[in-house]
Design a protein around this motif. Structure first.
Motif, PDB file in Angstrom:
ATOM      1  N   ALA A 149       0.907  -1.310  -0.123  1.00 17.51           N
ATOM      2  CA  ALA A 149       0.118   0.266  -0.179  1.00 17.51           C
ATOM      3  C   ALA A 149       1.015   1.287   0.011  1.00 17.51           C
ATOM      4  O   ALA A 149       0.591   2.328  -0.975  1.00 17.51           O
ATOM      5  CB  ALA A 149      -0.931   0.117   1.165  1.00 17.51           C
ATOM      6  N   ASN A 150       1.797   1.212   1.023  1.00 19.59           N
ATOM      7  CA  ASN A 150       2.649   2.443   0.857  1.00 19.59           C
ATOM      8  C   ASN A 150       3.601   2.621  -0.395  1.00 19.59           C
ATOM      9  O   ASN A 150       3.875   3.638  -0.776  1.00 19.59           O
ATOM     10  CB  ASN A 150       3.631   2.514   1.981  1.00 19.59           C
ATOM     11  CG  ASN A 150       2.854   2.727   3.494  1.00 19.59           C
ATOM     12  OD1 ASN A 150       1.860   3.713   3.476  1.00 19.59           O
ATOM     13  ND2 ASN A 150       3.185   1.874   4.494  1.00 19.59           N
ATOM     14  N   LEU A 151       4.028   1.550  -0.768  1.00 18.50           N
ATOM     15  CA  LEU A 151       4.728   1.332  -1.932  1.00 18.50           C
ATOM     16  C   LEU A 151       4.092   1.945  -3.170  1.00 18.50           C
ATOM     17  O   LEU A 151       4.792   2.857  -4.006  1.00 18.50           O
ATOM     18  CB  LEU A 151       5.447  -0.028  -2.366  1.00 18.50           C
ATOM     19  CG  LEU A 151       6.278  -0.293  -3.649  1.00 18.50           C
ATOM     20  CD1 LEU A 151       7.366  -1.351  -3.073  1.00 18.50           C
ATOM     21  CD2 LEU A 151       5.918  -0.126  -4.940  1.00 18.50           C
ATOM     22  N   THR A 152       2.704   1.549  -3.381  1.00 18.52           N
ATOM     23  CA  THR A 152       2.109   2.208  -4.494  1.00 18.52           C
ATOM     24  C   THR A 152       1.684   3.733  -4.438  1.00 18.52           C
ATOM     25  O   THR A 152       1.907   4.528  -5.294  1.00 18.52           O
ATOM     26  CB  THR A 152       0.538   1.465  -4.518  1.00 18.52           C
ATOM     27  OG1 THR A 152       0.685   0.000  -4.710  1.00 18.52           O
ATOM     28  CG2 THR A 152      -0.255   2.175  -5.472  1.00 18.52           C
ATOM     29  N   PHE A 153       1.465   4.154  -3.247  1.00 15.14           N
ATOM     30  CA  PHE A 153       1.481   5.620  -2.814  1.00 15.14           C
ATOM     31  C   PHE A 153       2.694   6.228  -3.416  1.00 15.14           C
ATOM     32  O   PHE A 153       2.804   7.392  -3.882  1.00 15.14           O
ATOM     33  CB  PHE A 153       1.103   5.834  -1.531  1.00 15.14           C
ATOM     34  CG  PHE A 153       0.978   7.265  -1.033  1.00 15.14           C
ATOM     35  CD1 PHE A 153      -0.371   7.993  -1.453  1.00 15.14           C
ATOM     36  CD2 PHE A 153       2.166   8.021  -0.519  1.00 15.14           C
ATOM     37  CE1 PHE A 153      -0.046   9.369  -0.973  1.00 15.14           C
ATOM     38  CE2 PHE A 153       1.969   9.398  -0.279  1.00 15.14           C
ATOM     39  CZ  PHE A 153       0.824   9.967  -0.227  1.00 15.14           C
ATOM     40  N   GLU A 154       3.983   5.772  -2.581  1.00 15.15           N
ATOM     41  CA  GLU A 154       5.420   6.470  -2.789  1.00 15.15           C
ATOM     42  C   GLU A 154       5.574   6.551  -4.478  1.00 15.15           C
ATOM     43  O   GLU A 154       5.925   7.668  -4.895  1.00 15.15           O
ATOM     44  CB  GLU A 154       6.219   5.649  -2.066  1.00 15.15           C
ATOM     45  CG  GLU A 154       6.015   6.041  -0.760  1.00 15.15           C
ATOM     46  CD  GLU A 154       6.608   7.610  -0.370  1.00 15.15           C
ATOM     47  OE1 GLU A 154       7.603   7.966  -0.895  1.00 15.15           O
ATOM     48  OE2 GLU A 154       5.889   8.160   0.407  1.00 15.15           O
ATOM     49  N   LEU A 155       5.464   5.462  -5.201  1.00 16.12           N
ATOM     50  CA  LEU A 155       5.744   5.227  -6.548  1.00 16.12           C
ATOM     51  C   LEU A 155       4.822   6.258  -7.474  1.00 16.12           C
ATOM     52  O   LEU A 155       5.364   7.097  -8.160  1.00 16.12           O
ATOM     53  CB  LEU A 155       5.451   3.968  -7.311  1.00 16.12           C
ATOM     54  CG  LEU A 155       5.656   3.893  -8.649  1.00 16.12           C
ATOM     55  CD1 LEU A 155       7.062   4.233  -9.103  1.00 16.12           C
ATOM     56  CD2 LEU A 155       5.173   2.535  -9.104  1.00 16.12           C
ATOM     57  N   ASN A 156       3.489   6.368  -7.098  1.00 13.72           N
ATOM     58  CA  ASN A 156       2.679   7.189  -7.808  1.00 13.72           C
ATOM     59  C   ASN A 156       2.944   8.905  -7.516  1.00 13.72           C
ATOM     60  O   ASN A 156       2.943   9.639  -8.296  1.00 13.72           O
ATOM     61  CB  ASN A 156       1.158   7.213  -7.577  1.00 13.72           C
ATOM     62  CG  ASN A 156       0.639   5.772  -8.039  1.00 13.72           C
ATOM     63  OD1 ASN A 156       1.145   5.309  -9.113  1.00 13.72           O
ATOM     64  ND2 ASN A 156      -0.202   5.072  -7.472  1.00 13.72           N
ATOM     65  N   ARG A 157       3.417   8.808  -6.255  1.00 12.46           N
ATOM     66  CA  ARG A 157       3.996  10.160  -5.734  1.00 12.46           C
ATOM     67  C   ARG A 157       5.091  10.582  -6.767  1.00 12.46           C
ATOM     68  O   ARG A 157       5.301  11.784  -7.296  1.00 12.46           O
ATOM     69  CB  ARG A 157       4.366  10.433  -4.377  1.00 12.46           C
ATOM     70  CG  ARG A 157       5.108  11.567  -3.884  1.00 12.46           C
ATOM     71  CD  ARG A 157       5.480  11.013  -2.560  1.00 12.46           C
ATOM     72  NE  ARG A 157       6.502  12.337  -2.338  1.00 12.46           N
ATOM     73  CZ  ARG A 157       7.346  12.106  -0.887  1.00 12.46           C
ATOM     74  NH1 ARG A 157       6.858  11.026  -0.117  1.00 12.46           N
ATOM     75  NH2 ARG A 157       8.288  13.084  -0.724  1.00 12.46           N
ATOM     76  N   TYR A 158       6.125   9.862  -6.979  1.00 13.19           N
ATOM     77  CA  TYR A 158       7.300  10.180  -7.832  1.00 13.19           C
ATOM     78  C   TYR A 158       6.894  10.454  -9.139  1.00 13.19           C
ATOM     79  O   TYR A 158       7.405  11.447  -9.809  1.00 13.19           O
ATOM     80  CB  TYR A 158       8.443   8.843  -7.602  1.00 13.19           C
ATOM     81  CG  TYR A 158       8.719   8.431  -6.279  1.00 13.19           C
ATOM     82  CD1 TYR A 158       8.357   9.414  -5.122  1.00 13.19           C
ATOM     83  CD2 TYR A 158       9.126   7.356  -6.088  1.00 13.19           C
ATOM     84  CE1 TYR A 158       8.983   8.843  -3.827  1.00 13.19           C
ATOM     85  CE2 TYR A 158       9.457   6.819  -4.917  1.00 13.19           C
ATOM     86  CZ  TYR A 158       9.306   7.689  -3.832  1.00 13.19           C
ATOM     87  OH  TYR A 158       9.516   7.149  -2.527  1.00 13.19           O
ATOM     88  N   LEU A 159       6.157   9.635  -9.618  1.00 12.24           N
ATOM     89  CA  LEU A 159       5.670   9.828 -11.097  1.00 12.24           C
ATOM     90  C   LEU A 159       4.809  11.067 -11.288  1.00 12.24           C
ATOM     91  O   LEU A 159       5.006  11.684 -12.316  1.00 12.24           O
ATOM     92  CB  LEU A 159       4.896   8.557 -11.543  1.00 12.24           C
ATOM     93  CG  LEU A 159       5.335   7.221 -11.211  1.00 12.24           C
ATOM     94  CD1 LEU A 159       4.627   6.153 -11.603  1.00 12.24           C
ATOM     95  CD2 LEU A 159       6.815   7.126 -12.362  1.00 12.24           C
ATOM     96  N   GLY A 160       4.002  11.525 -10.382  1.00 10.45           N
ATOM     97  CA  GLY A 160       3.389  12.564 -10.590  1.00 10.45           C
ATOM     98  C   GLY A 160       3.749  13.986 -10.121  1.00 10.45           C
ATOM     99  O   GLY A 160       3.224  15.035 -10.123  1.00 10.45           O
ATOM    100  N   TRP A 161       5.014  13.907  -9.181  1.00  6.85           N
ATOM    101  CA  TRP A 161       5.531  15.136  -8.504  1.00  6.85           C
ATOM    102  C   TRP A 161       6.836  15.220  -8.720  1.00  6.85           C
ATOM    103  O   TRP A 161       7.919  15.085  -8.132  1.00  6.85           O
ATOM    104  CB  TRP A 161       5.282  15.123  -7.243  1.00  6.85           C
ATOM    105  CG  TRP A 161       5.225  16.376  -6.159  1.00  6.85           C
ATOM    106  CD1 TRP A 161       5.118  17.735  -6.912  1.00  6.85           C
ATOM    107  CD2 TRP A 161       5.115  16.415  -4.852  1.00  6.85           C
ATOM    108  NE1 TRP A 161       4.853  18.545  -5.859  1.00  6.85           N
ATOM    109  CE2 TRP A 161       5.261  17.884  -4.683  1.00  6.85           C
ATOM    110  CE3 TRP A 161       5.477  15.681  -3.917  1.00  6.85           C
ATOM    111  CZ2 TRP A 161       5.281  18.525  -3.334  1.00  6.85           C
ATOM    112  CZ3 TRP A 161       5.466  16.166  -2.399  1.00  6.85           C
ATOM    113  CH2 TRP A 161       5.318  17.490  -2.421  1.00  6.85           C
ATOM    114  N   PRO A 162       7.288  15.106 -10.247  1.00  3.90           N
ATOM    115  CA  PRO A 162       8.730  15.065 -10.421  1.00  3.90           C
ATOM    116  C   PRO A 162       9.743  16.104  -9.887  1.00  3.90           C
ATOM    117  O   PRO A 162       9.363  16.988  -9.637  1.00  3.90           O
ATOM    118  CB  PRO A 162       8.551  15.298 -12.004  1.00  3.90           C
ATOM    119  CG  PRO A 162       7.467  15.991 -12.378  1.00  3.90           C
ATOM    120  CD  PRO A 162       6.364  15.600 -11.326  1.00  3.90           C
TER     121      PRO A 162
END
Length: 554
Positions: free
Chosen positions: A490-503
């Protein structure tokens, strides 16, 4: 003159202009006013329309013109209108930040912003968490602000539509994430029903409807225009990196450095695991073993909050008057659960008058009931003391040396998040991870931040993966993070999407820490004690690291 020695300094014309600038920004951006602790706007929300963003940009241009006008009047005489050393630091920091913000505005980056962590949907929902709800008057302000949710989201749609007309739309992945967040806010039991008002009151129901309609609009009107490509490319990424780090970075060198750091940290972890479980146990198997170890388990958010509070209070008691000068009014922090459930952990600073304390928030994903202290101890030091709580609180309390803009508005992640990672490392150096298990957790956090550098730069610049001929994409980034961190899915998904959307934002942590480590090494080599270095460096508030280095080492 450093701000640390400016106790008797009178406010300058530039300070007065900064004060007016912040007050005008507060009127334009009521949610920011609440975050800054500036009263009078709790019943309002900005509408995030193109007109709103344009008004902020116009006021920003006026502020830059003020700086230039004051600077032109400065000469070598002793006139009161001249810039002193504090003003020079203020002016340089203002120009750096405001010119970058105008560049972002010119490129429509504010119109188009949409991601899973830092865009208007999150700003609108999370501002309510900062509002007290104890008295009827306070609840009436919440009720009034809730009526502004619909217009704010409608204005946001206007900005997204205007950006889309120019071909500027967030990636499909981010739109899906925000749709899910809007639907959660619209559902029964959302955080909007925990604001001190009856869940069925008209204002709560209207706000929930507005988020539901926002989800539908994103799906029907923006989603069909969204690219599936996550990478933003080098041109946009360089601007974002400059903004978040606070200094220009050689991105290709930083990428290679991140990979080298990963190798070195993994070697340290391997050594600890050998000592704990023997050479036949992999690092990931060690993580699982520690997760199953009852000595490092907390059950339920009640136990989590109690442990967070006890740990944060203990760090303050230990470090005050030894390694740091911590004012009495900052020796208090509140630990809370964020009901949004996104998976993030974050800190919100005190109000400017310190009536609202600094708070550490844990946004626990739905279904998570077990927490692992071996992994998260370092996070409390990052968010609390000697991390963000000390750093931001110390700047806020320096009303004599820092003007309002420097105290409450200016925030450079490379400086701020770099400091928080430096604080984690310092606690390791001071012996707070004598338990090999929590030291493994600290190294896991360091490894995550190094992995972020490689993932973020790798994906957005389309680099080749460390081994092989293919280029980085979300699928490889996910497996790379899984191999290099102890995060659950759950946290990994949130973190990955954060990196992809907040470059550009995530690498600023490790890159900023690298700058802090280098600065401390140079300062102490010149004879500065560790406590003197900490007190002096924090006295400047958040400024570009290159500027801080010039001030400390001059």
């Amino acid at each position: 003159m450093s701000t640390a020695s400016a106790d008797q300094r009178s406010p300058s014309l530039l300070d007065a202009s900064c004060e007016a600038f912040v007050q005008d920004l507060a009127a334009l951006s009521p949610s920011a006013a609440t975050a800054w602790g500036i009263p009078g706007y709790e019943d309002k929300l900005e509408n995030f329309s193109p007109a709103y963003w344009d008004a902020v940009a116009d006021r920003t241009r006026e502020m830059i013109a003020d700086i230039d006008a004051f600077d032109d009047c400065t000469d070598d005489s002793d006139d009161d209108d001249d810039f002193d050393d504090v003003d020079h630091v203020t002016a340089e920091t203002l120009r750096d930040r405001l010119c970058l913000e105008l560049d972002l505005h010119h490129r429509l980056e504010y119109y188009r912003q949409l991601n899973n962590i830092e865009s208007p949907v999150q700003t609108i929902s999370q501002v309510f968490l900062l509002m007290p709800q104890d008295t009827e008057e306070q609840r009436e302000l919440i009720r009034a602000r809730l009526t502004q949710v619909g217009p704010a989201l409608a204005g946001y749609q206007e900005s997204l539509s205007e950006a889309a007309a120019h071909g500027k739309v967030a990636a499909h992945r981010q739109i899906d994430e925000v749709i899910n967040q809007c639907e959660n806010l619209a559902d029964s039991g959302s955080l909007l029903e925990h604001l001190g008002l009856p869940a069925d009151c008209p204002e709560v129901e209207a706000a929930q409807r507005a988020f539901g309609e926002m989800a539908d609009w994103l799906s029907e009107h923006l989603g069909p225009h969204a690219p599936h490509e996550d990478a933003v490319g080098r041109d946009r990424y360089e601007l974002f990196s400059r903004y978040f780090v606070g200094d220009a970075v050689d991105l290709d060198e930083a990428y290679e450095w991140g990979l080298e750091q990963l190798h070195d940290i993994a070697a340290e972890q391997r050594q600890i695991v050998d000592g704990l479980y023997g050479p036949d146990c992999s690092i990931r198997q060690a993580f699982r073993a520690l997760n199953n170890d009852e000595r490092y388990q907390l059950h339920g958010t009640g136990e989590l909050v109690e442990w967070m509070q006890r740990t944060a209070d203990g760090a303050i008691a230990d470090l005050a008057d030894t390694h740091f000068s911590i004012p009495e009014n900052l020796r208090r922090i509140e630990c809370r659960i964020d009901p949004a459930g996104t998976g993030g952990i974050y800190y919100t600073p005190p109000s400017d008058d310190l009536s609202r304390p600094g708070r550490m928030w844990w946004s626990v994903p739905a279904g998570q009931d077990t927490f692992h202290t071996w992994q998260e101890l370092t996070t409390v030091y990052h968010e609390g003391v000697p991390g963000h709580h000390l750093q931001l609180g110390q700047a806020l309390s320096d009303t004599a040396g820092l003007n309002l803009w420097r105290r409450v508005v200016c925030w450079i992640p490379g400086h701020g998040e770099g400091w928080a990672l430096y604080a984690e490392k310092l606690m390791d150096e001071l012996g707070y991870h004598s338990d090999p298990a929590t030291r493994l957790g600290y190294l896991d956090a360091q490894r995550l931040r190094a992995a972020r550098v490689a993932v973020d730069i790798g994906v957005h610049l389309g680099k080749k993966i460390p081994e092989g001929t293919t280029v980085w994409d979300a699928s490889f980034a996910r497996s790379f993070l899984r191999d290099n961190t102890a995060m659950d899915d759950a946290n990994l998904t949130f973190e990955l999407n954060r990196y992809l959307g907040w470059p550009g934002q995530a690498p600023s942590y490790a890159l900023g820490q690298r700058m802090w480590d280098s600065l401390r090494e140079e300062a102490t080599a010149r004879g500065m004690s560790l406590r003197e270095f900490h007190d002096t460096a924090l006295s400047y508030g958040s400024i570009p690291m290159s500027l801080l280095r010039a001030q400390i080492l001059r």
